[in-house]
Structures are given as C-alpha cells and as structure tokens.
Design a protein around this motif. Structure first.
Motif, short mmCIF file in Angstrom:
data_model
loop_
_atom_site.label_atom_id
_atom_site.label_comp_id
_atom_site.label_asym_id
_atom_site.label_seq_id
_atom_site.Cartn_x
_atom_site.Cartn_y
_atom_site.Cartn_z
N VAL A 101 11.37 -6.86 -0.11
CA VAL A 101 10.74 -7.13 -1.39
C VAL A 101 11.67 -6.58 -2.46
N ILE A 102 12.16 -7.48 -3.33
CA ILE A 102 13.07 -7.06 -4.38
C ILE A 102 12.48 -7.44 -5.74
N VAL A 103 12.80 -6.61 -6.73
CA VAL A 103 12.27 -6.82 -8.08
C VAL A 103 13.36 -6.50 -9.10
N THR A 104 13.14 -6.97 -10.31
CA THR A 104 13.98 -6.58 -11.45
C THR A 104 13.13 -6.71 -12.71
N VAL A 105 13.71 -6.37 -13.83
CA VAL A 105 13.01 -6.53 -15.11
C VAL A 105 13.83 -7.48 -15.98
N LEU A 106 13.17 -8.14 -16.92
CA LEU A 106 13.84 -9.14 -17.74
C LEU A 106 14.98 -8.55 -18.58
N ASP A 107 14.83 -7.33 -19.06
CA ASP A 107 15.90 -6.72 -19.87
C ASP A 107 17.20 -6.64 -19.08
N ILE B 31 21.15 -5.37 -10.70
CA ILE B 31 19.87 -5.30 -11.40
C ILE B 31 18.69 -5.33 -10.44
N TRP B 32 18.94 -5.57 -9.18
CA TRP B 32 17.87 -5.79 -8.22
C TRP B 32 17.48 -4.48 -7.55
N ARG B 33 16.20 -4.24 -7.45
CA ARG B 33 15.66 -3.04 -6.82
C ARG B 33 14.90 -3.46 -5.58
N ARG B 34 15.27 -2.94 -4.45
CA ARG B 34 14.56 -3.23 -3.22
C ARG B 34 13.62 -2.07 -2.93
N TYR B 35 12.35 -2.39 -2.69
CA TYR B 35 11.40 -1.33 -2.37
C TYR B 35 11.88 -0.55 -1.16
N GLY B 36 11.81 0.77 -1.27
CA GLY B 36 12.28 1.64 -0.21
C GLY B 36 13.68 2.18 -0.46
N ARG B 37 14.36 1.67 -1.46
CA ARG B 37 15.68 2.17 -1.82
C ARG B 37 15.62 2.80 -3.21
N SER C 69 18.30 2.84 -5.56
CA SER C 69 19.27 2.39 -6.55
C SER C 69 19.13 0.90 -6.81
N HIS C 70 19.74 0.47 -7.91
CA HIS C 70 19.82 -0.96 -8.20
C HIS C 70 21.02 -1.53 -7.45
N ASP C 71 20.88 -2.74 -6.93
CA ASP C 71 21.93 -3.40 -6.16
C ASP C 71 22.15 -4.81 -6.66
N THR C 72 23.24 -5.41 -6.23
CA THR C 72 23.41 -6.84 -6.45
C THR C 72 22.41 -7.55 -5.55
N LEU C 73 22.16 -8.80 -5.81
CA LEU C 73 21.21 -9.56 -5.01
C LEU C 73 21.60 -9.56 -3.54
N THR C 74 22.88 -9.77 -3.26
CA THR C 74 23.36 -9.80 -1.88
C THR C 74 23.12 -8.46 -1.19
N ASP C 75 23.44 -7.36 -1.87
CA ASP C 75 23.24 -6.03 -1.27
C ASP C 75 21.76 -5.70 -1.11
N ALA C 76 20.94 -6.13 -2.06
CA ALA C 76 19.51 -5.86 -1.97
C ALA C 76 18.88 -6.60 -0.79
N LEU C 77 19.40 -7.76 -0.46
CA LEU C 77 18.86 -8.54 0.66
C LEU C 77 19.46 -8.15 2.01
N ALA C 78 20.57 -7.40 1.99
CA ALA C 78 21.24 -7.02 3.24
C ALA C 78 20.40 -6.04 4.04
N ASN C 79 20.51 -6.13 5.36
CA ASN C 79 19.79 -5.23 6.25
C ASN C 79 20.79 -4.51 7.15
N PRO C 80 21.60 -3.61 6.60
CA PRO C 80 22.66 -3.00 7.41
C PRO C 80 22.14 -2.17 8.57
N ASP C 81 21.09 -1.40 8.37
CA ASP C 81 20.59 -0.56 9.45
C ASP C 81 19.08 -0.41 9.38
N ASP C 82 18.39 -1.44 8.99
CA ASP C 82 16.96 -1.32 8.79
C ASP C 82 16.21 -1.00 10.07
N TYR C 83 16.60 -1.59 11.20
CA TYR C 83 15.89 -1.28 12.44
C TYR C 83 16.08 0.19 12.79
#
Length: 75
Positions: A3-9, A20-26, A28-42
């Motif tokens: 689940v990723i979010v951002t704000v209009l500003d 600008i993208w914030r992934r719940y559970g992290r 920091s703000h990331d790029t869209l690609t980094d926010a969607l990446a799952n490097p070690d989620d399991y």
C-alpha cells in the motif's frame, strides 16, 4: 500487496517519478519503483513474526514464574 500513498503537494512539486511515495511499514519516501519493490519482505515478515512469538512466550513464562513465586511466598 503493498500500500503506497503520497500527497498532492509532493506530486505537484516533484512529479510521479520523484521520491514522493510512502509505503506503509517503511519510514522514508521512495520512488515508485522502490516503493513497490519487495527486496526482503518475506524475510522481514517471518523475522517480525518470530519476534512476536518470542515476546508472547516470554510474557507467558514471566506470568507463570510470578505465579510460582507468589504461591511459595506464604510458606
């Protein structure tokens, strides 16, 4: 499912490809690609799950230990 979010500003100021993208559970703000990446989620999930299990077992042991101590206190 991430689940990723951002704000209009941030979106207006940096565009959709900026950090600008914030992934719940992290934290920091990331790029869209980094926010969607799952490097070690399991691994992170299983580690957190094991830590939670350890805390639950420790609390149960602490409770049973304090019960034993209080039962023997009146002797």
């Amino acid at each position: 499912m991430p689940v990723i979010v951002t704000v209009l500003d941030l979106l207006e100021g940096h565009g959709p490809h900026g950090q600008i993208w914030r992934r719940y559970g992290r934290t920091s703000h990331d790029t869209l690609t980094d926010a969607l990446a799952n490097p070690d989620d399991y691994h992170a999930y299983s580690s957190a799950r094991n830590d939670a299990g350890w805390r639950i077992r420790r609390r149960a042991n602490d409770r049973s230990g304090s019960t034993r101590k209080s039962a023997g206190a009146g002797r």
